[in-house]
Design an enzyme around this catalytic site. Structure first.
Site, PDB file in Angstrom:
ATOM      1  N   THR A 148      13.478   9.623  23.277  1.00  0.00           N
ATOM      2  CA  THR A 148      12.072  10.009  23.131  1.00  0.00           C
ATOM      3  C   THR A 148      11.549  10.476  24.481  1.00  0.00           C
ATOM      4  O   THR A 148      11.604   9.741  25.470  1.00  0.00           O
ATOM      5  CB  THR A 148      11.236   8.839  22.600  1.00  0.00           C
ATOM      6  OG1 THR A 148      11.690   8.516  21.286  1.00  0.00           O
ATOM      7  CG2 THR A 148       9.762   9.206  22.542  1.00  0.00           C
ATOM      8  N   HIS A 173       4.131  12.812  18.228  1.00  0.00           N
ATOM      9  CA  HIS A 173       3.977  11.351  18.222  1.00  0.00           C
ATOM     10  C   HIS A 173       2.823  10.930  17.307  1.00  0.00           C
ATOM     11  O   HIS A 173       2.155   9.919  17.544  1.00  0.00           O
ATOM     12  CB  HIS A 173       3.763  10.814  19.637  1.00  0.00           C
ATOM     13  CG  HIS A 173       4.505   9.539  19.918  1.00  0.00           C
ATOM     14  ND1 HIS A 173       5.712   9.499  20.586  1.00  0.00           N
ATOM     15  CD2 HIS A 173       4.225   8.248  19.618  1.00  0.00           C
ATOM     16  CE1 HIS A 173       6.127   8.248  20.688  1.00  0.00           C
ATOM     17  NE2 HIS A 173       5.234   7.458  20.114  1.00  0.00           N
ATOM     18  N   TYR A 177      13.743   4.435  24.704  1.00  0.00           N
ATOM     19  CA  TYR A 177      12.797   4.744  25.763  1.00  0.00           C
ATOM     20  C   TYR A 177      13.569   4.582  27.062  1.00  0.00           C
ATOM     21  O   TYR A 177      14.127   3.518  27.326  1.00  0.00           O
ATOM     22  CB  TYR A 177      11.600   3.804  25.709  1.00  0.00           C
ATOM     23  CG  TYR A 177      10.615   4.141  24.626  1.00  0.00           C
ATOM     24  CD1 TYR A 177       9.995   5.386  24.580  1.00  0.00           C
ATOM     25  CD2 TYR A 177      10.287   3.217  23.637  1.00  0.00           C
ATOM     26  CE1 TYR A 177       9.080   5.704  23.593  1.00  0.00           C
ATOM     27  CE2 TYR A 177       9.367   3.528  22.632  1.00  0.00           C
ATOM     28  CZ  TYR A 177       8.778   4.771  22.625  1.00  0.00           C
ATOM     29  OH  TYR A 177       7.876   5.089  21.643  1.00  0.00           O
ATOM     30  N   TYR A 190      -3.462  -1.398  15.510  1.00  0.00           N
ATOM     31  CA  TYR A 190      -2.186  -1.048  16.138  1.00  0.00           C
ATOM     32  C   TYR A 190      -1.433  -0.021  15.290  1.00  0.00           C
ATOM     33  O   TYR A 190      -0.896   0.963  15.809  1.00  0.00           O
ATOM     34  CB  TYR A 190      -1.336  -2.301  16.320  1.00  0.00           C
ATOM     35  CG  TYR A 190       0.050  -2.009  16.842  1.00  0.00           C
ATOM     36  CD1 TYR A 190       0.246  -1.601  18.160  1.00  0.00           C
ATOM     37  CD2 TYR A 190       1.165  -2.125  16.017  1.00  0.00           C
ATOM     38  CE1 TYR A 190       1.511  -1.316  18.638  1.00  0.00           C
ATOM     39  CE2 TYR A 190       2.436  -1.845  16.480  1.00  0.00           C
ATOM     40  CZ  TYR A 190       2.607  -1.439  17.794  1.00  0.00           C
ATOM     41  OH  TYR A 190       3.869  -1.149  18.260  1.00  0.00           O
ATOM     42  N   ARG A 194      -4.956   5.008  23.714  1.00  0.00           N
ATOM     43  CA  ARG A 194      -5.137   4.429  22.368  1.00  0.00           C
ATOM     44  C   ARG A 194      -6.348   3.481  22.328  1.00  0.00           C
ATOM     45  O   ARG A 194      -6.225   2.262  22.176  1.00  0.00           O
ATOM     46  CB  ARG A 194      -3.868   3.719  21.914  1.00  0.00           C
ATOM     47  CG  ARG A 194      -2.682   4.665  21.851  1.00  0.00           C
ATOM     48  CD  ARG A 194      -1.454   4.052  21.243  1.00  0.00           C
ATOM     49  NE  ARG A 194      -0.282   4.874  21.507  1.00  0.00           N
ATOM     50  CZ  ARG A 194       0.961   4.566  21.212  1.00  0.00           C
ATOM     51  NH1 ARG A 194       1.210   3.411  20.607  1.00  0.00           N
ATOM     52  NH2 ARG A 194       1.959   5.376  21.485  1.00  0.00           N
TER      53      ARG A 194
END
Length: 394
Positions: free
Chosen positions: A159, A279, A133, A28, A168
């Site tokens: 953001t 990011h 967010y 993570y 991911r």
């Protein structure tokens, strides 16, 4: 034990962190998206930036302070927002906020943190920023701003580079879900990391506390890349930026900017700072190295520029500042330090970064960081054939 002997660089803290936290937590924290090409590109692009040394300046005491939003900050870096910090180490947000307050540097809390703004209110310094967010519902949006302001957050970060969940793949393969659920596989990994497991047992598994007020924590069992926040979130547009700018009384920062034309438009719309970032390679694997976009963006705006993506050392910070950044942020780095050594790891990393800044400012003959863009030539360091780099001299 002398920590500077055992852990003289962030890379040493990263190595220890990997040995100290379970594999799914490591994945993570450490992973990017796709083939992780953008993550590697960030590092390679920073390494290619050379700074010309300057000699015969006599003895001097470098000044590492900067001025941002009319405040003097003693160091040119702060703690970037990281979602679910509490998964990396219990009370991560609290430890990071307290250390940042002690050193007078910014601390940024994520909307999807494992602690709420109210949890952190007693621990915040004067440079606390809340990262949003963007919620779709205007009432939730207004309530989040109210809670952040009432808790003592001075700056607001919107953001904009997460319009959808990234894939991911490394993180997905780890088996992590949100909220975290300890499957037999993850329990086995946890058992191999007793320090993390005992600390987590005392505090309990984390969840996104701010979002608890708006969505039941047990209503969904989502993948770690499409967490409960996506049930509330929208992809913002320029009207959304206008609304948020008018609704917030304090510095308003837009994070995730790579195109000069976007930076110029944000300048015209009244943003107080541009945050140049890809990011850290966690969103889009075909993005340019963030540092390569600093000079083009600096050319179109006089707003303060904040920078992240790939920063590991004080020298990296000087590279970014020389190319037009006004301030630098680290996210992963502080979490490596915390996972490696607990709260004292944060203090140690701040000291490591400061010492590296001072050593390299001495080599450059730079008394003040604000002089970097005016007096320090930058140049590209080219790779040699077969991927080999020039050997260091001296």
């Amino acid at each position: 034990m002398d920590l500077h002997t055992t852990y003289p660089a962030l890379s040493d803290l990263r190595d220890r962190a990997k040995r100290r936290i379970p594999k799914f937590v490591w994945e993570y924290l450490d992973s990017a998206t796709g083939t992780q090409a953008t993550q590697r590109l960030n590092r390679a692009a920073l390494d290619r930036i050379g700074l010309m040394p300057s000699i015969l300046h006599g003895e001097f005491d470098p000044d590492t302070s900067v001025t941002l939003f009319n405040d003097r900050i003693p160091l040119p870096f702060g703690v970037a927002p990281v979602g679910m910090s509490g998964l990396i180490w219990p009370d991560a947000e609290g430890h990071l906020a307290r250390s940042a307050a002690r050193h007078g540097i910014p601390y940024c809390l994520s909307t999807v943190a494992s602690q709420s703004p109210e949890d952190l209110a007693p621990h915040l310094g004067k440079n606390a920023w809340f990262q949003m967010y963007p919620p779709r519902d205007p009432e939730i949006r207004a309530d989040m701003l109210r809670r952040a302001r009432a808790s003592g957050f001075k700056g607001l970060i919107l953001t904009v580079d997460v319009p959808v969940a990234s894939r991911r793949e490394r993180q997905t393969r780890s088996g992590l879900t949100n909220p975290p659920r300890l499957s037999p596989r993850l329990l086995a990994q946890s058992a191999m990391r007793p320090a993390w497991s005992m600390a987590m047992a005392r505090r309990g598994m984390p969840h996104m506390r701010m979002l608890d007020s708006y969505v039941g924590v047990t209503t969904q069992n989502l993948s770690s890349t499409a967490h409960v926040g996506y049930l509330l979130r929208t992809s913002p547009d320029w009207d959304y930026v206008n609304w948020l700018r008018d609704a917030w009384d304090g510095p308003f920062i837009v994070k995730g900017v790579l195109r000069p034309e976007d930076a110029a438009r944000l300048d015209r719309l009244g943003a107080d700072a541009i945050w140049v970032s890809n990011h850290a390679g966690r969103q889009f694997d075909a993005a340019p190295a963030a540092v390569d976009m600093l000079a083009p963006i600096r050319a179109v705006t006089s707003l303060p520029i904040i920078f992240d993506s790939g920063i590991e050392t004080g020298l990296d910070m000087l590279r970014a500042l020389a190319l037009g950044a006004d301030f630098v942020m680290l996210g992963r780095g502080f979490h490596y330090a915390l996972a490696a050594l607990g709260p004292k790891g944060i203090e140690h990393l701040i000291d490591v970064l400061k010492k590296d800044l001072l050593a390299n400012m001495g080599q450059l003959g730079t008394r003040h960081l604000k002089d970097l863009t005016r007096s320090i030539p930058t140049f590209g360091r080219l790779d040699l054939p077969n991927g080999k780099k020039s050997p260091p001299e001296g």
